[in-house]
Design a protein around this motif. Structure first.
Motif, PDB file in Angstrom:
ATOM      1  N   UNK A 286       1.102  -1.461   0.076  1.00  0.00           N
ATOM      2  CA  UNK A 286       0.253  -0.305   0.173  1.00  0.00           C
ATOM      3  C   UNK A 286       0.705   0.792   0.005  1.00  0.00           C
ATOM      4  N   UNK A 287       2.032   0.733   0.150  1.00  0.00           N
ATOM      5  CA  UNK A 287       2.988   2.193  -0.057  1.00  0.00           C
ATOM      6  C   UNK A 287       2.806   3.369  -1.538  1.00  0.00           C
ATOM      7  N   UNK A 288       2.904   4.296  -1.491  1.00  0.00           N
ATOM      8  CA  UNK A 288       3.319   5.017  -2.331  1.00  0.00           C
ATOM      9  C   UNK A 288       4.131   5.055  -3.656  1.00  0.00           C
ATOM     10  N   UNK A 289       3.898   5.382  -4.677  1.00  0.00           N
ATOM     11  CA  UNK A 289       5.133   5.639  -5.277  1.00  0.00           C
ATOM     12  C   UNK A 289       5.164   6.394  -7.009  1.00  0.00           C
ATOM     13  N   UNK A 290       5.802   6.476  -7.296  1.00  0.00           N
ATOM     14  CA  UNK A 290       5.923   7.408  -8.754  1.00  0.00           C
ATOM     15  C   UNK A 290       4.793   7.173  -9.695  1.00  0.00           C
ATOM     16  N   UNK A 291       4.217   7.407  -9.672  1.00  0.00           N
ATOM     17  CA  UNK A 291       3.438   7.243 -11.099  1.00  0.00           C
ATOM     18  C   UNK A 291       2.377   5.751 -11.223  1.00  0.00           C
ATOM     19  N   UNK A 292       2.583   5.163  -9.320  1.00  0.00           N
ATOM     20  CA  UNK A 292       1.995   3.917  -9.085  1.00  0.00           C
ATOM     21  C   UNK A 292       2.659   2.834 -10.076  1.00  0.00           C
ATOM     22  N   UNK A 293       3.795   3.430  -9.754  1.00  0.00           N
ATOM     23  CA  UNK A 293       4.444   1.947 -10.886  1.00  0.00           C
ATOM     24  C   UNK A 293       4.797   0.718 -10.237  1.00  0.00           C
ATOM     25  N   UNK A 294       5.468   0.799  -8.710  1.00  0.00           N
ATOM     26  CA  UNK A 294       5.500   0.082  -8.086  1.00  0.00           C
ATOM     27  C   UNK A 294       6.625  -0.710  -8.276  1.00  0.00           C
ATOM     28  N   UNK A 295       7.747   0.169  -8.494  1.00  0.00           N
ATOM     29  CA  UNK A 295       8.796  -0.188  -9.377  1.00  0.00           C
ATOM     30  C   UNK A 295       9.443  -1.406  -8.163  1.00  0.00           C
ATOM     31  N   UNK A 296       8.914  -2.496  -6.933  1.00  0.00           N
ATOM     32  CA  UNK A 296       9.718  -2.974  -6.419  1.00  0.00           C
ATOM     33  C   UNK A 296       9.879  -4.336  -6.688  1.00  0.00           C
ATOM     34  N   UNK A 297      10.566  -5.280  -6.004  1.00  0.00           N
ATOM     35  CA  UNK A 297      10.329  -6.371  -6.143  1.00  0.00           C
ATOM     36  C   UNK A 297      11.371  -7.120  -4.924  1.00  0.00           C
ATOM     37  N   UNK A 298      10.782  -8.073  -4.737  1.00  0.00           N
ATOM     38  CA  UNK A 298      10.947  -8.691  -3.135  1.00  0.00           C
ATOM     39  C   UNK A 298      11.801 -10.222  -3.650  1.00  0.00           C
ATOM     40  N   UNK A 299      12.831 -11.248  -3.417  1.00  0.00           N
ATOM     41  CA  UNK A 299      13.607 -12.054  -3.156  1.00  0.00           C
ATOM     42  C   UNK A 299      13.857 -12.196  -2.074  1.00  0.00           C
ATOM     43  N   UNK A 300      12.864 -13.159  -1.430  1.00  0.00           N
ATOM     44  CA  UNK A 300      12.666 -13.671   0.186  1.00  0.00           C
ATOM     45  C   UNK A 300      13.388 -14.801   0.121  1.00  0.00           C
ATOM     46  N   UNK A 301      14.558 -15.053   0.840  1.00  0.00           N
ATOM     47  CA  UNK A 301      15.316 -16.330   1.931  1.00  0.00           C
ATOM     48  C   UNK A 301      15.741 -16.879   2.648  1.00  0.00           C
ATOM     49  N   UNK A 302      14.384 -18.266   2.661  1.00  0.00           N
ATOM     50  CA  UNK A 302      14.450 -18.313   4.247  1.00  0.00           C
ATOM     51  C   UNK A 302      14.988 -19.937   4.217  1.00  0.00           C
ATOM     52  N   UNK A 303      15.805 -20.686   3.220  1.00  0.00           N
ATOM     53  CA  UNK A 303      16.612 -20.991   3.085  1.00  0.00           C
ATOM     54  C   UNK A 303      18.127 -21.315   3.649  1.00  0.00           C
ATOM     55  N   UNK A 304      18.744 -22.159   4.515  1.00  0.00           N
ATOM     56  CA  UNK A 304      19.517 -22.274   5.872  1.00  0.00           C
ATOM     57  C   UNK A 304      20.917 -22.252   4.612  1.00  0.00           C
ATOM     58  N   UNK A 305      21.185 -23.091   4.004  1.00  0.00           N
ATOM     59  CA  UNK A 305      22.282 -23.147   2.815  1.00  0.00           C
ATOM     60  C   UNK A 305      22.436 -21.764   1.896  1.00  0.00           C
ATOM     61  N   UNK A 306      21.471 -21.174   1.470  1.00  0.00           N
ATOM     62  CA  UNK A 306      22.187 -20.063   0.671  1.00  0.00           C
ATOM     63  C   UNK A 306      21.668 -18.522   1.584  1.00  0.00           C
ATOM     64  N   UNK A 307      21.355 -18.635   2.651  1.00  0.00           N
ATOM     65  CA  UNK A 307      21.562 -17.634   4.151  1.00  0.00           C
ATOM     66  C   UNK A 307      22.502 -17.852   4.047  1.00  0.00           C
ATOM     67  N   UNK A 308      23.683 -18.733   4.233  1.00  0.00           N
ATOM     68  CA  UNK A 308      25.036 -19.153   4.515  1.00  0.00           C
ATOM     69  C   UNK A 308      26.099 -18.273   3.479  1.00  0.00           C
ATOM     70  N   UNK A 309      25.221 -18.567   2.240  1.00  0.00           N
ATOM     71  CA  UNK A 309      25.689 -18.324   1.268  1.00  0.00           C
ATOM     72  C   UNK A 309      25.687 -16.695   1.191  1.00  0.00           C
ATOM     73  N   UNK A 310      24.660 -16.103   1.603  1.00  0.00           N
ATOM     74  CA  UNK A 310      24.419 -14.892   1.713  1.00  0.00           C
ATOM     75  C   UNK A 310      25.461 -13.783   2.714  1.00  0.00           C
ATOM     76  N   UNK A 311      25.858 -14.771   3.552  1.00  0.00           N
ATOM     77  CA  UNK A 311      26.514 -13.866   5.057  1.00  0.00           C
ATOM     78  C   UNK A 311      27.989 -13.652   4.184  1.00  0.00           C
ATOM     79  N   UNK A 312      28.804 -14.711   3.716  1.00  0.00           N
ATOM     80  CA  UNK A 312      29.550 -13.882   2.553  1.00  0.00           C
ATOM     81  C   UNK A 312      29.739 -12.844   2.129  1.00  0.00           C
TER      82      UNK A 312
END
Length: 210
Positions: free
Chosen positions: A43-69
């Motif tokens: 519901x957050x506002x955005x320029x011209x309502x174009x909603x230029x946000x995307x999300x990558x949700x990382x829950x996998x423990x092995x991937x989080x370990x990679x991401x920590x580096x």
């Protein structure tokens, strides 16, 4: 926890939300809760309502370990329940017809206004330099990130934003298309230790009224 919204005092939530860096690694937020938080944050506002946000949700423990580096070895990347990577879309204008058609279908505007908005958007955004479009997407990503963290706190979860990570390595590891770029990482989970308090500059140092 239930995904049902509850009535809470906004100012209390704002005061209680702190940047938590020590998380209980055994605590896991159900994916349905993560989905609800992100959905409500849109519901957050955005320029011209174009909603230029995307999300990558990382829950996998092995991937989080990679991401920590990739994220300068920040402990919360691995111990939080999930990492929500907030991404920007530099080609946000390509969904303008979908967005404004939906606006009409939901009764927010008429056909004439829809056509005008689509025409103006397709005249302006594609012609703008890439840097300008990335700046717009980054600003809008910041708006939804703050909203997301407040919603998370209202639901009883803790968060911290992280800008200190190698964005080029992140984009390569997660195979982001050229027009999608990382803005910030948000760790979310349950605090295992209290966050530090922090001071704020006085109003007279940051605001001028004329």
């Amino acid at each position: 926890m239930s995904t049902t919204k509850t009535q809470s005092n906004l100012y209390t939530i704002m005061e209680e939300r702190k940047s938590v860096r020590v998380y209980d690694p055994a605590f896991k937020i159900p994916q349905v809760e993560l989905e609800a938080i992100i959905q409500e944050a849109t519901s957050a506002p955005s320029s011209s309502n174009l909603q230029p946000w995307r999300f990558l949700v990382i829950q996998d423990e092995a991937v989080k370990t990679e991401l920590r580096a990739i994220a300068n070895n920040q402990e919360q990347v691995e111990t939080s329940s999930a990492i929500i990577a907030v991404l920007g879309n530099a080609e946000m204008y390509k969904q303008v017809e979908q967005i404004y058609t939906q606006n009409v279908e939901e009764g927010h505007m008429g056909e004439a206004q829809k056509d005008l908005m689509i025409t103006n958007t397709l005249r302006t955004y594609p012609a703008a330099p890439l840097e300008v479009r990335k700046n717009i997407a980054t600003f809008d990503a910041g708006l939804i990130s703050m909203q997301l963290m407040l919603i998370a706190k209202e639901k009883g979860y803790d968060t911290v934003t992280m800008g200190g990570f190698d964005k080029e390595k992140f984009a390569k590891r997660f195979e982001l298309p050229e027009h999608i770029f990382p803005v910030v990482l948000i760790a979310i989970g349950k605090a295992a230790a209290p966050a530090y308090g922090s001071s704020r500059l006085p109003l007279k140092d940051i605001a001028r009224f004329i």
